[in-house]
Design a protein around this motif. Structure first.
Motif, mmCIF file in Angstrom:
data_model
loop_
_atom_site.group_PDB
_atom_site.id
_atom_site.type_symbol
_atom_site.label_atom_id
_atom_site.label_comp_id
_atom_site.label_asym_id
_atom_site.label_seq_id
_atom_site.Cartn_x
_atom_site.Cartn_y
_atom_site.Cartn_z
ATOM 1 N N PRO A 140 0.633 -0.989 -0.072
ATOM 2 C CA PRO A 140 0.091 -0.019 0.000
ATOM 3 C C PRO A 140 0.738 1.246 -0.046
ATOM 4 O O PRO A 140 0.452 2.419 -0.599
ATOM 5 N N ARG A 141 2.033 1.280 0.661
ATOM 6 C CA ARG A 141 2.770 2.568 0.744
ATOM 7 C C ARG A 141 3.385 2.650 -0.668
ATOM 8 O O ARG A 141 4.051 3.896 -0.955
ATOM 9 N N ALA A 142 3.295 2.148 -1.882
ATOM 10 C CA ALA A 142 3.801 2.305 -3.144
ATOM 11 C C ALA A 142 2.837 3.389 -3.848
ATOM 12 O O ALA A 142 3.327 3.940 -4.666
ATOM 13 N N PHE A 143 1.657 3.322 -3.277
ATOM 14 C CA PHE A 143 0.620 4.011 -4.092
ATOM 15 C C PHE A 143 0.774 5.705 -4.099
ATOM 16 O O PHE A 143 0.865 6.216 -5.211
ATOM 17 N N LEU A 144 1.289 6.066 -3.032
ATOM 18 C CA LEU A 144 1.365 7.571 -2.822
ATOM 19 C C LEU A 144 2.600 8.034 -3.937
ATOM 20 O O LEU A 144 2.405 9.004 -4.726
ATOM 21 N N PRO A 145 3.701 7.360 -3.795
ATOM 22 C CA PRO A 145 4.948 8.030 -4.504
ATOM 23 C C PRO A 145 4.356 7.743 -6.067
ATOM 24 O O PRO A 145 4.778 8.578 -6.807
ATOM 25 N N LEU A 146 3.913 6.666 -6.540
ATOM 26 C CA LEU A 146 3.433 6.276 -7.802
ATOM 27 C C LEU A 146 2.314 7.559 -8.171
ATOM 28 O O LEU A 146 2.525 8.206 -9.321
ATOM 29 N N ALA A 147 1.340 7.788 -7.326
ATOM 30 C CA ALA A 147 0.366 8.838 -7.865
ATOM 31 C C ALA A 147 1.199 10.196 -7.811
ATOM 32 O O ALA A 147 0.803 11.025 -8.959
ATOM 33 N N GLU A 148 2.125 10.455 -6.966
ATOM 34 C CA GLU A 148 2.701 11.721 -7.179
ATOM 35 C C GLU A 148 3.627 11.806 -8.397
ATOM 36 O O GLU A 148 3.809 12.848 -8.912
ATOM 37 N N SER A 149 4.048 10.755 -8.751
ATOM 38 C CA SER A 149 4.993 10.874 -10.039
ATOM 39 C C SER A 149 4.146 10.831 -11.378
ATOM 40 O O SER A 149 4.359 11.750 -12.119
ATOM 41 N N LEU A 150 3.032 10.287 -11.431
ATOM 42 C CA LEU A 150 2.162 10.504 -12.348
ATOM 43 C C LEU A 150 1.695 12.254 -12.478
ATOM 44 O O LEU A 150 1.543 12.672 -13.577
ATOM 45 N N ARG A 151 1.380 12.557 -11.310
ATOM 46 C CA ARG A 151 1.008 14.021 -11.313
ATOM 47 C C ARG A 151 2.065 14.852 -11.678
ATOM 48 O O ARG A 151 1.890 16.263 -12.193
ATOM 49 N N ALA A 152 3.185 14.564 -11.657
ATOM 50 C CA ALA A 152 4.239 15.372 -11.514
ATOM 51 C C ALA A 152 4.731 15.222 -13.522
ATOM 52 O O ALA A 152 5.680 15.877 -13.815
ATOM 53 N N GLY A 153 3.803 14.410 -14.074
ATOM 54 C CA GLY A 153 4.245 14.336 -15.367
ATOM 55 C C GLY A 153 4.993 13.129 -16.058
ATOM 56 O O GLY A 153 5.099 12.910 -17.105
ATOM 57 N N GLU A 154 5.189 12.300 -15.021
ATOM 58 C CA GLU A 154 5.761 10.755 -15.492
ATOM 59 C C GLU A 154 4.809 10.127 -16.334
ATOM 60 O O GLU A 154 3.755 10.031 -15.769
ATOM 61 N N ARG A 155 5.215 9.588 -17.295
ATOM 62 C CA ARG A 155 4.393 8.723 -18.266
ATOM 63 C C ARG A 155 5.030 7.423 -18.400
ATOM 64 O O ARG A 155 4.228 6.476 -18.791
ATOM 65 N N SER A 156 6.117 7.059 -17.998
ATOM 66 C CA SER A 156 6.617 5.840 -17.859
ATOM 67 C C SER A 156 6.427 5.050 -16.801
ATOM 68 O O SER A 156 6.863 5.266 -15.971
ATOM 69 N N VAL A 157 5.632 3.829 -16.907
ATOM 70 C CA VAL A 157 5.214 3.041 -15.641
ATOM 71 C C VAL A 157 6.612 2.478 -15.262
ATOM 72 O O VAL A 157 6.564 2.230 -14.108
ATOM 73 N N THR A 158 7.524 1.983 -16.274
ATOM 74 C CA THR A 158 8.734 1.324 -16.019
ATOM 75 C C THR A 158 9.567 2.190 -15.090
ATOM 76 O O THR A 158 9.877 1.741 -13.787
ATOM 77 N N ARG A 159 9.729 3.481 -15.373
ATOM 78 C CA ARG A 159 10.687 4.242 -14.613
ATOM 79 C C ARG A 159 9.970 4.569 -13.513
ATOM 80 O O ARG A 159 10.585 4.758 -12.309
ATOM 81 N N ALA A 160 8.506 4.918 -13.175
ATOM 82 C CA ALA A 160 8.026 5.078 -11.981
ATOM 83 C C ALA A 160 8.007 4.051 -11.127
ATOM 84 O O ALA A 160 8.339 4.332 -9.758
ATOM 85 N N VAL A 161 8.041 2.819 -11.484
ATOM 86 C CA VAL A 161 7.740 1.488 -10.393
ATOM 87 C C VAL A 161 9.398 1.430 -10.058
ATOM 88 O O VAL A 161 9.780 1.047 -8.807
ATOM 89 N N LEU A 162 10.292 1.353 -10.924
ATOM 90 C CA LEU A 162 11.700 1.104 -10.415
ATOM 91 C C LEU A 162 12.168 2.484 -9.668
ATOM 92 O O LEU A 162 13.124 2.060 -8.694
ATOM 93 N N ALA A 163 11.435 3.551 -9.494
ATOM 94 C CA ALA A 163 11.829 4.354 -8.743
ATOM 95 C C ALA A 163 11.391 3.993 -7.019
ATOM 96 O O ALA A 163 12.111 4.518 -6.204
ATOM 97 N N LEU A 164 10.779 3.157 -7.001
ATOM 98 C CA LEU A 164 10.288 2.421 -5.877
ATOM 99 C C LEU A 164 11.392 1.541 -5.117
ATOM 100 O O LEU A 164 11.027 1.133 -4.089
ATOM 101 N N ASP A 165 12.473 1.435 -5.775
ATOM 102 C CA ASP A 165 13.332 0.458 -5.417
ATOM 103 C C ASP A 165 12.929 -1.085 -5.097
ATOM 104 O O ASP A 165 13.115 -1.534 -4.346
ATOM 105 N N PRO A 166 12.080 -1.560 -6.189
ATOM 106 C CA PRO A 166 11.178 -2.971 -5.907
ATOM 107 C C PRO A 166 12.559 -4.014 -5.957
ATOM 108 O O PRO A 166 13.587 -3.982 -6.530
ATOM 109 N N VAL A 167 11.857 -4.982 -5.575
ATOM 110 C CA VAL A 167 12.741 -6.446 -5.904
ATOM 111 C C VAL A 167 12.527 -6.792 -7.391
ATOM 112 O O VAL A 167 11.334 -6.812 -7.679
#
Length: 206
Positions: A140-167
């Motif tokens: 659940p903690r992933a949602f806020l940074p992802l939503a903020e990334s979209l609002r900031a103009g990011e359109r690449s889902v890959t870049r946005a998700v990798l910014a979460l430092d996922p496994v």
């Protein structure tokens, strides 16, 4: 005994037009091994999550109940916007996002992938070494940074998700999961659709 998790949100991204498949209907309604891509993806998510939310543009007609349907965010298009619309539709303790064009990915494959997330914000498969964030688990903690990334103009889902430092689960690990690397075939062309159908009907993937 049921293995279905509780309070787990499923987000099915089903908005593709399917123009590369050569048809006039939405990609989600393309036949693959005797069932539509939509039906296959819904069955996969329903085995693991409850509820399942289908995300597609308002003009795309799909045979799902209205309660299961969410339209893309106003003013935004593409899979990242669809992901945010789906994840933002319900509160969740865990979420699984799945694109409709991965018909060989099974519930067993995705359950095994989830076991690799640990405490990270997300776990993302990388078949062929390329991250595939449209078949990923999110805390659940992933949602806020992802939503903020979209609002900031990011359109690449890959870049946005990798910014979460996922496994990120690479090919060697994926090969050891149910279905192996074959399970990650992404259907975008008539040849890929035919190959997926052949594997479903005659291959080892059910």
């Amino acid at each position: 005994m049921s293995t279905r998790p509780t309070r787990t949100l499923g987000v099915l991204l089903a908005g593709g037009q399917g123009s590369r498949l050569g048809g006039e209907r939405p990609k989600a309604l393309a036949d693959c091994g005797g069932r539509t891509l939509l039906a296959r993806a819904l069955a996969t998510l329903e085995a693991l999550t409850d509820p399942v939310i289908v995300v597609a543009p308002a003009h795309v007609t799909l045979p799902v109940p209205g309660a299961q349907r969410v339209t893309d965010m106003p003013g935004a298009q593409g899979p990242f916007a669809g992901m945010i619309a789906g994840l933002g539709s319900r509160r969740f303790e865990e979420a699984l996002v799945l694109a409709v064009d991965l018909p060989l990915v099974t519930a067993a494959t995705l359950a095994a992938l989830r076991a690799l997330r640990g405490d990270a914000l997300a776990v993302v498969p990388a078949p062929g070494g390329i991250p595939q964030p449209l078949a990923a688990w999110f805390a659940p903690r992933a949602f806020l940074p992802l939503a903020e990334s979209l609002r900031a103009g990011e359109r690449s889902v890959t870049r946005a998700v990798l910014a979460l430092d996922p496994v990120v689960v690479g090919p060697e690990q994926l090969a050891g999961l149910p279905g192996g690397l074959e399970a990650w075939l992404n259907v975008n062309t008539p040849d890929e659709l035919a190959e997926a159908g052949r594997l479903l009907v005659h291959g080892s993937i059910a």
